[in-house]
Design an enzyme around this catalytic site. Structure first.
Site, PDB file in Angstrom:
ATOM      1  N   GLY A   1      -0.769   1.920   9.569  1.00 46.46           N
ATOM      2  CA  GLY A   1      -0.050   1.739  10.828  1.00 46.46           C
ATOM      3  C   GLY A   1      -0.886   1.333  12.030  1.00 46.46           C
TER       4      GLY A   1
ATOM      5  N   GLY B   1       1.211  -1.983   4.139  1.00 44.41           N
ATOM      6  CA  GLY B   1       1.701  -0.619   3.954  1.00 44.41           C
ATOM      7  C   GLY B   1       2.963  -0.381   4.754  1.00 44.41           C
TER       8      GLY B   1
ATOM      9  N   HIS C   1      -8.318   1.044  -3.974  1.00 47.77           N
ATOM     10  CA  HIS C   1      -9.240   0.878  -2.852  1.00 47.77           C
ATOM     11  C   HIS C   1      -9.879   2.232  -2.567  1.00 47.77           C
ATOM     12  CE1 HIS C   1      -9.539  -0.016   1.793  1.00 47.77           C
ATOM     13  NE2 HIS C   1     -10.722   0.086   1.205  1.00 47.77           N
TER      14      HIS C   1
ATOM     15  N   ASP D   1      -6.535  -6.214   4.538  1.00 48.92           N
ATOM     16  CA  ASP D   1      -5.923  -4.886   4.483  1.00 48.92           C
ATOM     17  C   ASP D   1      -5.932  -4.241   5.861  1.00 48.92           C
ATOM     18  OD1 ASP D   1      -5.056  -2.361   3.830  1.00 48.92           O
ATOM     19  OD2 ASP D   1      -6.782  -1.843   2.573  1.00 48.92           O
ATOM     20  N   GLY D   2      -4.733  -4.020   6.385  1.00 45.28           N
ATOM     21  CA  GLY D   2      -4.591  -3.287   7.634  1.00 45.28           C
ATOM     22  C   GLY D   2      -3.893  -4.092   8.708  1.00 45.28           C
ATOM     23  N   GLY D   3      -2.756  -3.588   9.157  1.00 46.21           N
ATOM     24  CA  GLY D   3      -2.058  -4.205  10.283  1.00 46.21           C
ATOM     25  C   GLY D   3      -1.406  -5.534   9.969  1.00 46.21           C
TER      26      GLY D   3
ATOM     27  N   HIS E   1      -1.199  -1.409  -4.225  1.00 48.24           N
ATOM     28  CA  HIS E   1      -2.467  -1.073  -3.567  1.00 48.24           C
ATOM     29  C   HIS E   1      -2.525   0.442  -3.365  1.00 48.24           C
ATOM     30  CE1 HIS E   1      -5.982  -1.979  -1.033  1.00 48.24           C
ATOM     31  NE2 HIS E   1      -5.544  -1.023  -0.226  1.00 48.24           N
TER      32      HIS E   1
ATOM     33  N   MET F   1     -11.971   4.538  -0.595  1.00 51.91           N
ATOM     34  CA  MET F   1     -12.631   4.826   0.682  1.00 51.91           C
ATOM     35  C   MET F   1     -13.339   6.164   0.499  1.00 51.91           C
ATOM     36  SD  MET F   1      -9.570   3.449   3.089  1.00 51.91           S
ATOM     37  CE  MET F   1      -8.420   3.481   1.713  1.00 51.91           C
TER      38      MET F   1
ATOM     39  N   PHE G   1      -6.480   5.046   8.088  1.00 52.00           N
ATOM     40  CA  PHE G   1      -5.088   5.335   8.415  1.00 52.00           C
ATOM     41  C   PHE G   1      -4.235   4.080   8.289  1.00 52.00           C
ATOM     42  CE2 PHE G   1      -7.887   7.997  10.961  1.00 52.00           C
ATOM     43  CZ  PHE G   1      -7.467   9.269  10.582  1.00 52.00           C
TER      44      PHE G   1
ATOM     45  N   MET H   1     -11.585  -5.611   5.469  1.00 50.50           N
ATOM     46  CA  MET H   1     -10.709  -4.718   6.234  1.00 50.50           C
ATOM     47  C   MET H   1     -10.357  -5.385   7.560  1.00 50.50           C
ATOM     48  SD  MET H   1     -10.030  -2.062   4.427  1.00 50.50           S
ATOM     49  CE  MET H   1      -9.036  -1.326   5.728  1.00 50.50           C
TER      50      MET H   1
ATOM     51  N   ASP I   1      -4.696   3.616  -1.994  1.00 51.86           N
ATOM     52  CA  ASP I   1      -5.764   3.996  -1.065  1.00 51.86           C
ATOM     53  C   ASP I   1      -6.263   5.400  -1.341  1.00 51.86           C
ATOM     54  OD1 ASP I   1      -6.011   1.699   0.707  1.00 51.86           O
ATOM     55  OD2 ASP I   1      -3.957   2.154   1.325  1.00 51.86           O
TER      56      ASP I   1
ATOM     57  N   MET J   1      -8.807   8.238  -0.340  1.00 51.63           N
ATOM     58  CA  MET J   1      -9.641   8.631   0.810  1.00 51.63           C
ATOM     59  C   MET J   1     -10.217  10.015   0.569  1.00 51.63           C
ATOM     60  SD  MET J   1      -7.161   7.566   3.914  1.00 51.63           S
ATOM     61  CE  MET J   1      -6.520   5.900   4.085  1.00 51.63           C
TER      62      MET J   1
ATOM     63  N   SER K   1       0.840  -1.199   0.000  1.00 52.06           N
ATOM     64  CA  SER K   1       0.000   0.000   0.000  1.00 52.06           C
ATOM     65  C   SER K   1       0.869   1.240   0.000  1.00 52.06           C
ATOM     66  CB  SER K   1      -0.895   0.022   1.242  1.00 52.06           C
ATOM     67  OG  SER K   1      -1.413   1.327   1.409  1.00 52.06           O
TER      68      SER K   1
HETATM   69  C1  DX5 Z   1      -6.238   1.743   5.650  1.00 49.00           C
HETATM   70  C2  DX5 Z   1      -5.814   1.447   4.230  1.00 49.00           C
HETATM   71  C3  DX5 Z   1      -4.703   0.476   4.177  1.00 49.00           C
HETATM   72  C4  DX5 Z   1      -3.440   0.940   4.843  1.00 49.00           C
HETATM   73  C5  DX5 Z   1      -2.740  -0.265   5.356  1.00 49.00           C
HETATM   74  O1  DX5 Z   1      -7.319   2.600   5.634  1.00 49.00           O
HETATM   75  O2  DX5 Z   1      -6.883   0.904   3.487  1.00 49.00           O
HETATM   76  O3  DX5 Z   1      -4.462   0.035   2.854  1.00 49.00           O
HETATM   77  O4  DX5 Z   1      -2.611   1.656   4.004  1.00 49.00           O
HETATM   78  O5  DX5 Z   1      -1.651   0.158   6.069  1.00 49.00           O
HETATM   79  P1  DX5 Z   1      -0.902  -0.751   7.121  1.00 49.00           P
HETATM   80  O6  DX5 Z   1      -0.406  -1.955   6.395  1.00 49.00           O
HETATM   81  O7  DX5 Z   1       0.190   0.148   7.595  1.00 49.00           O
HETATM   82  O8  DX5 Z   1      -1.881  -1.101   8.201  1.00 49.00           O
HETATM   83 ZN    ZN Z   2      -6.427  -0.142   1.479  1.00 50.18          ZN
END
Ligand code: DX5
Ligand code: ZN
Length: 221
Positions: A144, A196, A65, A174-176, A32, A67, A142, A136, A34, A36, A7
């Site tokens: 991290g 990411g 993606h 996706d995420g963490g 990927h 959002m 966000f 998700m 993002d 927003m 990401s």
């Molecule tokens: C969150 C995004 C993710 C994000 C993942 O809203 O959709 O794609 O960048 O980031 P990490 O891998 O750092 O959680």
């Molecule tokens: Zn994403």
């Protein structure tokens, strides 16, 4: 097939093209992206002009993606900017089935995302209408953040629902996600892995290779 989708939200935007070339050269299959809008999620990232400019940096799949509230408004523009996969949130679409059809009409692959607190059953009517389902594993908005453990149970449930329907769509998480928990996501049934922070923090090439090494254990098993 297992796919890594770094990401770019976590990339150094002052050298975005180079960051993308680095993970491409290290073997990441998707990029990927993002988007927003500051309405569906609290933060604002970037949109079509940025995607269009980095499209020339790589031939890898652009996994966009969105959002974004009422993302239907931007499907055509995202495709034009270079999206190969367009992912809309079920929570943001008044007419999800129509949105998925609109995406496919552009020639892009269609994907649906759901937030952690949205039940997987929300997807039951559109199991055959999307190429990929994005579950998700954090609340979107966000990078991290820490993975929410119950979301992996949703991955297991969705994989079972797809199997039961005789479908082999992709499940993206996706995420963490990091090298310490990516195995849990794969074993739950995910096959497209977004990362990411854990890719772009430190040495993106080495981090990408580390992820791909873990993923290869499963391909060769
Ligand atoms: C969150 C995004 C993710 C994000 C993942 O809203 O959709 O794609 O960048 O980031 P990490 O891998 O750092 O959680
Ligand atoms: Zn994403």
């Amino acid at each position: 097939m297992l796919i890594l989708a770094p990401s770019i939200l976590a990339a150094d935007f002052s050298r975005l093209g180079d960051e993308i070339r680095t993970v491409d050269a290290a073997g990441a299959q998707y990029i990927h992206i993002d988007v927003m809008d500051g309405a569906f999620v609290p933060s604002i990232s970037f949109g079509m002009p940025v995607i269009e400019r980095v499209r020339g940096c790589t031939d890898r799949v652009f996994d966009v993606h969105m959002m974004v509230e009422a993302p239907e408004r931007y499907i055509g523009a995202m495709r034009k900017a270079g999206a190969d996969i367009i992912c809309v949130h079920a929570e943001a679409c008044r007419h999800l089935d129509r949105a998925l059809n609109q995406i496919r009409e552009t020639g892009a692959k269609a994907a649906v995302a759901i937030n952690p607190a949205t039940p997987v059953e929300t997807l039951s009517c559109v199991l055959g209408e999307a190429d990929m389902f994005l579950l998700m594993t954090v609340n979107p908005g966000f990078g991290g953040q820490k993975l929410i453990p119950y979301t992996l149970d949703k991955v297991r449930r969705l994989r079972a629902m797809l199997n039961e329907a005789g479908l082999s769509a992709d499940i993206e998480v996706d995420g963490g996600i990091g090298t310490a928990n990516v195995r849990d996501a794969i074993e739950a049934g995910a096959n497209v892995i977004v990362a990411g922070t854990s890719v772009f923090k430190g040495d993106p090439a080495a981090n990408t290779r580390e992820f791909l090494k873990i993923m290869a254990e499963y391909e060769n098993a």
